[in-house]
Motif scaffolding. Sequence first.
Motif, PDB file in Angstrom:
ATOM      1  N   LEU A  99      -1.918  10.105 -19.650  1.00 24.32           N
ATOM      2  CA  LEU A  99      -1.434   8.865 -20.267  1.00 24.32           C
ATOM      3  C   LEU A  99      -0.999   7.850 -19.212  1.00 24.32           C
ATOM      4  O   LEU A  99      -1.288   6.653 -19.329  1.00 24.32           O
ATOM      5  CB  LEU A  99      -0.273   9.159 -21.215  1.00 24.32           C
ATOM      6  CG  LEU A  99      -0.648   9.828 -22.529  1.00 24.32           C
ATOM      7  CD1 LEU A  99       0.600  10.275 -23.261  1.00 24.32           C
ATOM      8  CD2 LEU A  99      -1.462   8.885 -23.392  1.00 24.32           C
ATOM      9  N   SER A 149      -0.385  -2.857 -25.184  1.00 26.27           N
ATOM     10  CA  SER A 149      -0.793  -1.645 -24.485  1.00 26.27           C
ATOM     11  C   SER A 149       0.406  -0.948 -23.846  1.00 26.27           C
ATOM     12  O   SER A 149       0.513   0.285 -23.888  1.00 26.27           O
ATOM     13  CB  SER A 149      -1.827  -1.993 -23.414  1.00 26.27           C
ATOM     14  OG  SER A 149      -2.092  -0.885 -22.610  1.00 26.27           O
ATOM     15  N   ASP A 150       1.305  -1.718 -23.256  1.00 26.51           N
ATOM     16  CA  ASP A 150       2.512  -1.145 -22.662  1.00 26.51           C
ATOM     17  C   ASP A 150       3.355  -0.433 -23.723  1.00 26.51           C
ATOM     18  O   ASP A 150       3.857   0.669 -23.501  1.00 26.51           O
ATOM     19  CB  ASP A 150       3.353  -2.226 -21.980  1.00 26.51           C
ATOM     20  CG  ASP A 150       2.725  -2.736 -20.702  1.00 26.51           C
ATOM     21  OD1 ASP A 150       1.761  -2.114 -20.220  1.00 26.51           O
ATOM     22  OD2 ASP A 150       3.211  -3.764 -20.187  1.00 26.51           O
ATOM     23  N   HIS A 206      -5.410   0.480 -17.081  1.00 27.25           N
ATOM     24  CA  HIS A 206      -5.461  -0.677 -17.986  1.00 27.25           C
ATOM     25  C   HIS A 206      -4.754  -1.868 -17.358  1.00 27.25           C
ATOM     26  O   HIS A 206      -5.230  -3.004 -17.446  1.00 27.25           O
ATOM     27  CB  HIS A 206      -4.819  -0.315 -19.326  1.00 27.25           C
ATOM     28  CG  HIS A 206      -4.980  -1.368 -20.360  1.00 27.25           C
ATOM     29  ND1 HIS A 206      -3.992  -2.280 -20.624  1.00 27.25           N
ATOM     30  CD2 HIS A 206      -6.009  -1.663 -21.180  1.00 27.25           C
ATOM     31  CE1 HIS A 206      -4.403  -3.100 -21.567  1.00 27.25           C
ATOM     32  NE2 HIS A 206      -5.627  -2.744 -21.924  1.00 27.25           N
ATOM     33  N   ARG A 207      -3.627  -1.611 -16.715  1.00 28.98           N
ATOM     34  CA  ARG A 207      -2.912  -2.696 -16.039  1.00 28.98           C
ATOM     35  C   ARG A 207      -3.736  -3.254 -14.880  1.00 28.98           C
ATOM     36  O   ARG A 207      -3.777  -4.463 -14.667  1.00 28.98           O
ATOM     37  CB  ARG A 207      -1.558  -2.198 -15.520  1.00 28.98           C
ATOM     38  CG  ARG A 207      -0.580  -1.748 -16.587  1.00 28.98           C
ATOM     39  CD  ARG A 207      -0.055  -2.881 -17.375  1.00 28.98           C
ATOM     40  NE  ARG A 207       0.751  -3.744 -16.541  1.00 28.98           N
ATOM     41  CZ  ARG A 207       1.652  -4.571 -16.999  1.00 28.98           C
ATOM     42  NH1 ARG A 207       1.897  -4.632 -18.265  1.00 28.98           N
ATOM     43  NH2 ARG A 207       2.308  -5.349 -16.180  1.00 28.98           N
ATOM     44  N   SER A 214       1.584   2.816 -24.864  1.00 30.49           N
ATOM     45  CA  SER A 214       1.685   3.837 -23.822  1.00 30.49           C
ATOM     46  C   SER A 214       3.102   4.406 -23.737  1.00 30.49           C
ATOM     47  O   SER A 214       3.274   5.628 -23.627  1.00 30.49           O
ATOM     48  CB  SER A 214       1.298   3.251 -22.462  1.00 30.49           C
ATOM     49  OG  SER A 214      -0.043   2.826 -22.483  1.00 30.49           O
ATOM     50  N   TRP A 236      -2.690   4.154 -18.590  1.00 32.09           N
ATOM     51  CA  TRP A 236      -1.867   2.946 -18.595  1.00 32.09           C
ATOM     52  C   TRP A 236      -2.028   2.181 -17.277  1.00 32.09           C
ATOM     53  O   TRP A 236      -2.208   0.963 -17.277  1.00 32.09           O
ATOM     54  CB  TRP A 236      -0.406   3.330 -18.810  1.00 32.09           C
ATOM     55  CG  TRP A 236       0.525   2.167 -18.666  1.00 32.09           C
ATOM     56  CD1 TRP A 236       0.766   1.198 -19.589  1.00 32.09           C
ATOM     57  CD2 TRP A 236       1.313   1.842 -17.516  1.00 32.09           C
ATOM     58  NE1 TRP A 236       1.671   0.292 -19.076  1.00 32.09           N
ATOM     59  CE2 TRP A 236       2.016   0.663 -17.814  1.00 32.09           C
ATOM     60  CE3 TRP A 236       1.489   2.446 -16.277  1.00 32.09           C
ATOM     61  CZ2 TRP A 236       2.895   0.081 -16.912  1.00 32.09           C
ATOM     62  CZ3 TRP A 236       2.360   1.857 -15.383  1.00 32.09           C
ATOM     63  CH2 TRP A 236       3.044   0.688 -15.703  1.00 32.09           C
ATOM     64  N   ARG A 237      -1.982   2.903 -16.146  1.00 33.05           N
ATOM     65  CA  ARG A 237      -2.124   2.265 -14.828  1.00 33.05           C
ATOM     66  C   ARG A 237      -3.470   1.562 -14.698  1.00 33.05           C
ATOM     67  O   ARG A 237      -3.546   0.421 -14.237  1.00 33.05           O
ATOM     68  CB  ARG A 237      -1.967   3.318 -13.734  1.00 33.05           C
ATOM     69  CG  ARG A 237      -2.084   2.746 -12.324  1.00 33.05           C
ATOM     70  CD  ARG A 237      -2.370   3.806 -11.296  1.00 33.05           C
ATOM     71  NE  ARG A 237      -3.668   4.405 -11.599  1.00 33.05           N
ATOM     72  CZ  ARG A 237      -3.944   5.699 -11.464  1.00 33.05           C
ATOM     73  NH1 ARG A 237      -3.028   6.538 -11.066  1.00 33.05           N
ATOM     74  NH2 ARG A 237      -5.141   6.156 -11.742  1.00 33.05           N
TER      75      ARG A 237
END
Length: 84
Positions: A65, A18-19, A72-73, A22, A69-70
């Motif tokens: 985006l 994922s990282d 998801h983390r 992104s 990403w944030r």
Amino acid sequence: MNDSGADQENPDRLIALSDGISATAMTLLVLDIRVTTDLDTADFRQMPHDPLPKIGAYALSFTILAALWRDHRRIHQVPGGWTR
């Protein structure tokens, strides 16, 4: 392929993927602003206003985006992750 329970419980590979996705998506956002030559005074004054829609779209896309990403983390930092 290893089907052990430890691999299924450890989300590190999913987080790394994922990282990477992104970071790639954010890198592919390219802001293309060009200054033309031979501008008269009126065109020179209008020039800074012309790319504003592109800058706004770039900022909005980058913000969305980054928020995805944030989040998801954060989901993977919570004990239980997706299963809660």
